[in-house]
Design a protein around this motif. Structure first.
Motif, PDB file in Angstrom:
ATOM      1  N   THR A 180     -14.668   6.165  32.284  1.00  0.00           N
ATOM      2  CA  THR A 180     -14.897   6.440  33.701  1.00  0.00           C
ATOM      3  C   THR A 180     -13.971   5.564  34.536  1.00  0.00           C
ATOM      4  O   THR A 180     -13.878   4.357  34.284  1.00  0.00           O
ATOM      5  N   GLY A 204     -13.538   2.175  32.671  1.00  0.00           N
ATOM      6  CA  GLY A 204     -14.656   1.511  32.011  1.00  0.00           C
ATOM      7  C   GLY A 204     -15.332   2.372  30.970  1.00  0.00           C
ATOM      8  O   GLY A 204     -15.294   3.605  31.039  1.00  0.00           O
ATOM      9  N   HIS A 205     -15.932   1.695  30.005  1.00  0.00           N
ATOM     10  CA  HIS A 205     -16.714   2.382  28.979  1.00  0.00           C
ATOM     11  C   HIS A 205     -17.786   1.431  28.466  1.00  0.00           C
ATOM     12  O   HIS A 205     -17.737   0.226  28.720  1.00  0.00           O
ATOM     13  N   PRO A 228     -20.892  -2.914  29.209  1.00  0.00           N
ATOM     14  CA  PRO A 228     -19.781  -2.270  29.927  1.00  0.00           C
ATOM     15  C   PRO A 228     -18.496  -3.077  29.758  1.00  0.00           C
ATOM     16  O   PRO A 228     -18.506  -4.303  29.850  1.00  0.00           O
ATOM     17  N   LEU A 263     -14.259  -3.204  30.952  1.00  0.00           N
ATOM     18  CA  LEU A 263     -13.332  -2.747  31.979  1.00  0.00           C
ATOM     19  C   LEU A 263     -11.890  -2.986  31.558  1.00  0.00           C
ATOM     20  O   LEU A 263     -11.570  -4.017  30.962  1.00  0.00           O
ATOM     21  N   GLN A 300     -18.861  -2.894  36.867  1.00  0.00           N
ATOM     22  CA  GLN A 300     -19.644  -2.701  35.646  1.00  0.00           C
ATOM     23  C   GLN A 300     -20.912  -1.882  35.917  1.00  0.00           C
ATOM     24  O   GLN A 300     -21.323  -1.075  35.072  1.00  0.00           O
ATOM     25  N   ILE A 339     -20.566   1.823  35.448  1.00  0.00           N
ATOM     26  CA  ILE A 339     -20.214   2.373  34.145  1.00  0.00           C
ATOM     27  C   ILE A 339     -21.478   2.890  33.440  1.00  0.00           C
ATOM     28  O   ILE A 339     -22.419   2.144  33.274  1.00  0.00           O
TER      29      ILE A 339
END
Length: 322
Positions: A2, A21-22, A29, A31, A319, A322
């Motif tokens: 995202t 981010g994932h 989270p 980044l 964060q 995410i």
């Protein structure tokens, strides 16, 4: 993956982070930065005395937001979150400011309470430290209008937001400082007495004797770290994770308090607009460091080094999306 855009609008500066981010395999989270930007707009100029945001300060902040929105669109972020902190929540005309910002970015700006600000700062700071700090950690975020003290390990356990920041202390105590000289001793003494009073109250909410690691984030601490490291330009890769002694920080504090504004403005790592408030921020940090280290030593676990983190509330904002 995202792509998010986080904006932190404080009393002195407005900052942007656009990142991919994932969620990792541990549910945390992560980044990957695309850009980090900072503009000093002094939104909170005069708020402590007048109780409202100055129209010129609002205009400066809106102009910076327009610039950020262009970057957000160019980078293709799909989610944006705008968080406003101390100056906006203290101002009687914050609704007008929020309306103008919403017209620029298309989302409702969030005027967060101090406890939410503290939580975002803690989450952002802890995410960037890995195993370099022992828990429980005290994360200290010195802003322009407020200072957050947040104690925790993997989560926030105790926190307080104090109406005490670099701009606020400057306007209260240093408003007549000659730019050609340092802060007069009598002004320093008055500021220190007031800062200590605020910290006395803060200790009713945060048990400083529990602190095993002291972590400083945001502009005051990163600028002091750059001075202590002898940097000639702003180098976040050297500042992040730096571990310094109280004596090293105190030497940097004395420089910022005693040197003329013109000398501080000429430093390669000093952003324009911080040179006139860094002395106040430095005194706040000095009093916090002195108190925390004294409490830790009395509790039988002295703290030898203090950690600086380049990750802070801005990362926490991102964060959370995410």
């Amino acid at each position: 993956m995202t792509r998010v855009a986080a904006i932190d609008c404080g009393t002195n500066s407005i900052r942007l982070l656009v990142a991919d981010g994932h969620i990792d395999e541990n549910g945390r989270p992560q980044l990957a930065d695309l850009t980090r930007q900072m503009r000093i707009v002094r939104l909170g100029q005069g708020v402590d005395a007048r109780g409202y945001l100055d129209p010129a300060a609002i205009e400066r902040t809106v102009e910076a937001t327009v610039e950020y929105q262009r970057m957000i669109e160019a980078l293709g972020a799909t989610r944006t979150r705008f968080v406003a902190t101390s100056a906006t929540r203290d101002a009687s005309n914050s609704a007008d400011f929020v309306r103008q910002i919403k017209a620029v970015i298309g989302v409702e700006p969030e005027v967060v309470v101090g406890t939410e600000e503290a939580s975002l700062s803690f989450n952002g700071a802890v995410s960037g430290l890995g195993e370099s700090a022992c828990a429980p950690m005290l994360v200290v975020d010195i802003g322009g209008g407020s200072t957050e003290l947040v104690l925790g390990s993997t989560r926030v356990e105790q926190a307080i937001s104090i109406d005490m920041g670099a701009v606020r202390v400057t306007e209260k105590f240093f408003s007549h400082v000659d730019p050609a000289g340092g802060v007069p001793l009598e002004d320093q003494e008055r500021a220190i007495a007031w800062i200590d009073e605020q910290l006395d109250g803060a200790e009713k909410s945060v048990d400083l004797a529990r602190v095993r690691s002291l972590v400083g984030v945001a502009g005051t601490v990163t600028t002091l770290t750059a001075q202590a490291l002898g940097l000639t330009s702003y180098q976040p890769e050297r500042i992040h994770g730096a571990r310094l002694s109280a004596a090293q920080f105190e030497e940097a504090v004395r420089f910022m308090v005693d040197q003329p504004t013109s000398v501080k403005a000429s430093l390669g790592f000093m952003p324009e607009g911080r040179e006139d408030v860094i002395a106040a921020g430095a005194l706040i940090w000095s009093r916090i460091v002195t108190r925390v280290l004294a409490r830790a030593e009395a509790a039988g676990h002295p703290i030898e080094q203090i950690v600086t983190s380049e990750h802070d509330i801005l990362d926490g904002i991102a964060q959370a999306m995410i």
